[in-house]
Design a protein around this motif. Structure first.
Motif, PDB file in Angstrom:
ATOM      1  N   LYS A 176       4.272   8.817 -10.607  1.00  0.00           N
ATOM      2  CA  LYS A 176       4.867   7.911  -9.617  1.00  0.00           C
ATOM      3  C   LYS A 176       4.197   8.087  -8.257  1.00  0.00           C
ATOM      4  O   LYS A 176       3.980   7.122  -7.522  1.00  0.00           O
ATOM      5  CB  LYS A 176       6.363   8.210  -9.470  1.00  0.00           C
ATOM      6  N   VAL A 177       3.880   9.318  -7.927  1.00  0.00           N
ATOM      7  CA  VAL A 177       3.231   9.596  -6.634  1.00  0.00           C
ATOM      8  C   VAL A 177       1.827   8.962  -6.608  1.00  0.00           C
ATOM      9  O   VAL A 177       1.422   8.362  -5.611  1.00  0.00           O
ATOM     10  CB  VAL A 177       3.204  11.123  -6.378  1.00  0.00           C
ATOM     11  N   LEU A 178       1.113   9.049  -7.729  1.00  0.00           N
ATOM     12  CA  LEU A 178      -0.212   8.422  -7.791  1.00  0.00           C
ATOM     13  C   LEU A 178      -0.101   6.902  -7.629  1.00  0.00           C
ATOM     14  O   LEU A 178      -0.908   6.267  -6.953  1.00  0.00           O
ATOM     15  CB  LEU A 178      -0.905   8.753  -9.117  1.00  0.00           C
ATOM     16  N   GLU A 179       0.949   6.338  -8.269  1.00  0.00           N
ATOM     17  CA  GLU A 179       1.150   4.881  -8.161  1.00  0.00           C
ATOM     18  C   GLU A 179       1.398   4.486  -6.703  1.00  0.00           C
ATOM     19  O   GLU A 179       0.868   3.494  -6.216  1.00  0.00           O
ATOM     20  CB  GLU A 179       2.335   4.443  -9.033  1.00  0.00           C
ATOM     21  N   ARG A 180       2.209   5.293  -6.006  1.00  0.00           N
ATOM     22  CA  ARG A 180       2.517   4.979  -4.618  1.00  0.00           C
ATOM     23  C   ARG A 180       1.259   5.084  -3.736  1.00  0.00           C
ATOM     24  O   ARG A 180       1.025   4.269  -2.853  1.00  0.00           O
ATOM     25  CB  ARG A 180       3.624   5.922  -4.107  1.00  0.00           C
ATOM     26  N   ILE A 181       0.439   6.098  -4.042  1.00  0.00           N
ATOM     27  CA  ILE A 181      -0.797   6.277  -3.265  1.00  0.00           C
ATOM     28  C   ILE A 181      -1.719   5.057  -3.458  1.00  0.00           C
ATOM     29  O   ILE A 181      -2.302   4.536  -2.504  1.00  0.00           O
ATOM     30  CB  ILE A 181      -1.534   7.572  -3.716  1.00  0.00           C
ATOM     31  N   ALA A 182      -1.823   4.586  -4.724  1.00  0.00           N
ATOM     32  CA  ALA A 182      -2.690   3.444  -5.005  1.00  0.00           C
ATOM     33  C   ALA A 182      -2.237   2.230  -4.189  1.00  0.00           C
ATOM     34  O   ALA A 182      -3.050   1.503  -3.611  1.00  0.00           O
ATOM     35  CB  ALA A 182      -2.674   3.132  -6.497  1.00  0.00           C
ATOM     36  N   GLU A 183      -0.902   2.054  -4.152  1.00  0.00           N
ATOM     37  CA  GLU A 183      -0.307   0.928  -3.420  1.00  0.00           C
ATOM     38  C   GLU A 183      -0.623   1.037  -1.917  1.00  0.00           C
ATOM     39  O   GLU A 183      -1.084   0.098  -1.284  1.00  0.00           O
ATOM     40  CB  GLU A 183       1.195   1.073  -3.596  1.00  0.00           C
ATOM     41  N   LYS A 184      -0.385   2.239  -1.399  1.00  0.00           N
ATOM     42  CA  LYS A 184      -0.502   2.486   0.035  1.00  0.00           C
ATOM     43  C   LYS A 184      -1.960   2.378   0.519  1.00  0.00           C
ATOM     44  O   LYS A 184      -2.224   1.885   1.597  1.00  0.00           O
ATOM     45  CB  LYS A 184       0.012   3.913   0.271  1.00  0.00           C
ATOM     46  N   PHE A 185      -2.902   2.852  -0.322  1.00  0.00           N
ATOM     47  CA  PHE A 185      -4.302   2.895   0.110  1.00  0.00           C
ATOM     48  C   PHE A 185      -5.174   1.835  -0.572  1.00  0.00           C
ATOM     49  O   PHE A 185      -6.400   1.911  -0.529  1.00  0.00           O
ATOM     50  CB  PHE A 185      -4.898   4.284  -0.156  1.00  0.00           C
ATOM     51  N   ASN A 186      -4.498   0.866  -1.238  1.00  0.00           N
ATOM     52  CA  ASN A 186      -5.229  -0.230  -1.883  1.00  0.00           C
ATOM     53  C   ASN A 186      -6.238   0.184  -2.943  1.00  0.00           C
ATOM     54  O   ASN A 186      -7.375  -0.292  -2.956  1.00  0.00           O
ATOM     55  CB  ASN A 186      -5.988  -1.055  -0.829  1.00  0.00           C
ATOM     56  N   HIS A 187      -5.839   1.090  -3.813  1.00  0.00           N
ATOM     57  CA  HIS A 187      -6.694   1.442  -4.945  1.00  0.00           C
ATOM     58  C   HIS A 187      -6.123   0.803  -6.202  1.00  0.00           C
ATOM     59  O   HIS A 187      -4.932   0.471  -6.256  1.00  0.00           O
ATOM     60  CB  HIS A 187      -6.743   2.959  -5.147  1.00  0.00           C
ATOM     61  N   GLU A 188      -6.983   0.677  -7.211  1.00  0.00           N
ATOM     62  CA  GLU A 188      -6.497   0.138  -8.478  1.00  0.00           C
ATOM     63  C   GLU A 188      -6.599   1.232  -9.545  1.00  0.00           C
ATOM     64  O   GLU A 188      -7.686   1.465 -10.079  1.00  0.00           O
ATOM     65  CB  GLU A 188      -7.346  -1.068  -8.863  1.00  0.00           C
ATOM     66  N   PHE A 189      -5.491   1.931  -9.775  1.00  0.00           N
ATOM     67  CA  PHE A 189      -5.478   2.968 -10.809  1.00  0.00           C
ATOM     68  C   PHE A 189      -4.824   2.384 -12.064  1.00  0.00           C
ATOM     69  O   PHE A 189      -3.730   1.829 -12.003  1.00  0.00           O
ATOM     70  CB  PHE A 189      -4.659   4.197 -10.378  1.00  0.00           C
ATOM     71  N   ASP A 209      -8.561  14.518  -4.714  1.00  0.00           N
ATOM     72  CA  ASP A 209      -9.564  15.170  -3.874  1.00  0.00           C
ATOM     73  C   ASP A 209     -10.832  15.497  -4.676  1.00  0.00           C
ATOM     74  O   ASP A 209     -11.945  15.072  -4.333  1.00  0.00           O
ATOM     75  CB  ASP A 209      -8.932  16.449  -3.294  1.00  0.00           C
ATOM     76  N   ILE A 210     -10.650  16.218  -5.791  1.00  0.00           N
ATOM     77  CA  ILE A 210     -11.824  16.740  -6.510  1.00  0.00           C
ATOM     78  C   ILE A 210     -12.506  15.673  -7.377  1.00  0.00           C
ATOM     79  O   ILE A 210     -13.718  15.491  -7.310  1.00  0.00           O
ATOM     80  CB  ILE A 210     -11.446  17.970  -7.358  1.00  0.00           C
ATOM     81  N   SER A 211     -11.721  14.941  -8.194  1.00  0.00           N
ATOM     82  CA  SER A 211     -12.378  13.994  -9.108  1.00  0.00           C
ATOM     83  C   SER A 211     -12.748  12.681  -8.436  1.00  0.00           C
ATOM     84  O   SER A 211     -13.749  12.064  -8.790  1.00  0.00           O
ATOM     85  CB  SER A 211     -11.491  13.702 -10.323  1.00  0.00           C
ATOM     86  N   PHE A 212     -11.927  12.223  -7.457  1.00  0.00           N
ATOM     87  CA  PHE A 212     -12.194  10.911  -6.860  1.00  0.00           C
ATOM     88  C   PHE A 212     -12.727  11.007  -5.425  1.00  0.00           C
ATOM     89  O   PHE A 212     -13.067   9.979  -4.832  1.00  0.00           O
ATOM     90  CB  PHE A 212     -10.913  10.043  -6.850  1.00  0.00           C
ATOM     91  N   GLY A 213     -12.754  12.212  -4.845  1.00  0.00           N
ATOM     92  CA  GLY A 213     -13.244  12.368  -3.466  1.00  0.00           C
ATOM     93  C   GLY A 213     -12.343  11.692  -2.438  1.00  0.00           C
ATOM     94  O   GLY A 213     -12.797  11.346  -1.347  1.00  0.00           O
ATOM     95  N   LEU A 214     -11.043  11.499  -2.773  1.00  0.00           N
ATOM     96  CA  LEU A 214     -10.120  10.818  -1.850  1.00  0.00           C
ATOM     97  C   LEU A 214      -9.317  11.856  -1.061  1.00  0.00           C
ATOM     98  O   LEU A 214      -8.165  12.146  -1.355  1.00  0.00           O
ATOM     99  CB  LEU A 214      -9.181   9.893  -2.639  1.00  0.00           C
ATOM    100  N   LYS A 215      -9.947  12.407  -0.046  1.00  0.00           N
ATOM    101  CA  LYS A 215      -9.353  13.515   0.714  1.00  0.00           C
ATOM    102  C   LYS A 215      -8.130  13.069   1.528  1.00  0.00           C
ATOM    103  O   LYS A 215      -7.122  13.776   1.580  1.00  0.00           O
ATOM    104  CB  LYS A 215     -10.460  14.074   1.639  1.00  0.00           C
ATOM    105  N   GLU A 216      -8.237  11.897   2.139  1.00  0.00           N
ATOM    106  CA  GLU A 216      -7.122  11.434   2.977  1.00  0.00           C
ATOM    107  C   GLU A 216      -5.864  11.203   2.121  1.00  0.00           C
ATOM    108  O   GLU A 216      -4.749  11.578   2.498  1.00  0.00           O
ATOM    109  CB  GLU A 216      -7.545  10.127   3.662  1.00  0.00           C
ATOM    110  N   GLU A 217      -6.069  10.600   0.953  1.00  0.00           N
ATOM    111  CA  GLU A 217      -4.963  10.334   0.039  1.00  0.00           C
ATOM    112  C   GLU A 217      -4.356  11.649  -0.446  1.00  0.00           C
ATOM    113  O   GLU A 217      -3.131  11.792  -0.550  1.00  0.00           O
ATOM    114  CB  GLU A 217      -5.473   9.521  -1.170  1.00  0.00           C
ATOM    115  N   SER A 218      -5.244  12.609  -0.747  1.00  0.00           N
ATOM    116  CA  SER A 218      -4.788  13.915  -1.211  1.00  0.00           C
ATOM    117  C   SER A 218      -3.962  14.608  -0.117  1.00  0.00           C
ATOM    118  O   SER A 218      -2.874  15.143  -0.373  1.00  0.00           O
ATOM    119  CB  SER A 218      -6.024  14.749  -1.570  1.00  0.00           C
TER     120      SER A 218
END
Ligand code: NAD
Length: 356
Positions: free
Chosen positions: A23-36, A303-312
């Motif tokens: 659920k947290v990953l889903e919220r991050i995708a929504e907030k930062f405009n990613h498509e997971f 952070d490690i697999s996607f390099g998304l530090k801000e999201e992490s």
């Protein structure tokens, strides 16, 4: 960013905490405009029940085809109480590590200030501890030849390491040391074990490539003692599979609870992100498991697999805010936690989503 994540909850509380991590990953995708996109697969006891195999081929194929795996835990009391069982949930875990070439297990041990009192170690000794363990994951006594002889009256497990295996994890640990305090401790038992003598030789050789990093070698018994006596002395630690298994559980007490610690298992392909705790059958189905370790595993994944530090960092910050609000799951509560701030797994997830 478009990414495909495989969710593998496994057994026991793995199911409960991984649901929150997702659920947290889903919220991050929504907030930062990613498509997971997500898929699910079986491992462990649930996989044995469904297919007879603790790591079905389908799961392995899905793992290979995904960009990262959010993993729960495996294990069931049925097998813990029957050492003779031939098919076991943890075989799925070991096979997954081997097949995906996950040779490095990273375990950040970082204490949230709010939890200083949840640890059994004195706050003045703990405050400011920040350790990053690199545990080798695909070699050592766990993967060597094992068996019985003398009509079953003698048992053996062979530990072995190759130069290549030590070199690749040492490099990962040195690289991490360069981005932190430029301090690395290598833990072995070189006074007794031949595998440890090779380990130390190789680490010393790799160290020549990193002249800025200060290297310290400690025997595992001494490291176990120092970890409790003076945890701030540690920064990056690199060690073999068996020693790492034990030391990282010991270090979990620095963070107050197993329920707060995440880990990343990485190699050269898909990375697997999982809490360090197991399936905790003593609390399964009660809705009280702390989901933070799974949520922090999701942060490591970004952070490690996607390099998304801000999201992490946004996830770590949300965990910090939940703790600052005083809310606690049972495992990190203490005598001063009022009943209205005690939360279950779902409430912890809702609080995290709110702060995110
Ligand atoms: P465990 O980590 O499951 O539990 C140890 C203790 O910590 C228990 O009292 C449990 O209630 C508590 N705990 C763990 N996670 C918690 C959380 N998120 N929130 C609140 N409390 C939590 O270890 P165990 O009891 O030794 O083993 C249980 C099963 O898990 C066994 O079958 C074991 O083989 C398996 N196991 C699996 C893994 C893994 O999948 N990576 C790791 C360790 C143990």
């Amino acid at each position: 960013m478009k990414k495909h994540i495989l969710v593998v909850p496994g057994d026991g509380i793995g199911q409960e905490v991984t649901a929150v991590g997702k659920k947290v990953l889903e919220r991050i995708a929504e907030k930062f405009n990613h498509e997971f996109t997500y898929d699910e697969a079986l491992i462990g006891h649930v996989a044995i029940e469904a297919t007879g195999n603790p790591l079905p081929d389908e799961t392995l194929e899905k793992m290979r085809a995904s960009d990262a795996v959010l993993f729960g835990a495996v294990g069931h009391p049925k097998y813990d109480n029957d050492p003779s069982a031939k098919v076991r949930p943890e075989q799925g875990l070991l096979k997954m590590r081997k097949e995906l070439g996950l040779y490095a297990n990273l375990r950040p041990i970082k204490l949230f200030d709010e939890l200083l009192s949840a640890s059994s170690i004195k706050p003045e000794i703990l405050k400011g501890s920040d350790i990053l363990f690199f545990r080798e994951l695909t070699g050592d006594i766990y993967f060597g030849e094992k068996g019985r002889k003398d009509d079953g009256n003698t048992a053996y497990d062979i530990a072995s390491y190759s130069t290549y295996e030590v070199e690749r994890i040492a490099r990962k640990a040195f690289d991490a040391a360069m981005t932190r305090g430029k301090k690395l401790m290598s833990v072995d038992k070189a006074n007794v074990l031949e595998t440890s003598r090779l380990w130390r030789e190789v680490v010393q050789r790799v160290a020549l490539e990193y002249p800025e990093v200060t290297v310290e070698h400690q025997f595992v018994d001494s490291a176990a003692m120092l970890l409790i006596k003076d945890p701030r002395r540690f920064d990056v630690v690199v060690t073999a599979n068996l020693f790492g298994d034990i030391l990282t559980d010991e270090a979990s007490q620095i963070a107050g609870s197993m329920g707060m610690l995440a880990s990343a298992s990485i190699g050269d392909g898909t990375g697997v992100y999982e809490p360090i705790h197991g399936s905790a059958h003593d609390i399964t189905g009660m809705g009280v498991a702390n989901p933070m370790a799974s949520v922090l595993s999701a942060a490591l994944l970004l952070d490690i697999s996607f390099g998304l530090k801000e999201e992490s960092d946004a996830i770590i910050n949300a965990v910090d805010l939940v703790l600052k609000s005083g809310m606690r799951t049972r495992d990190i509560a203490d005598a001063n936690t009022p009943a209205y701030l005690l939360m279950g797994t779902e409430a912890a997830g809702e609080a995290l989503l709110k702060f995110l």
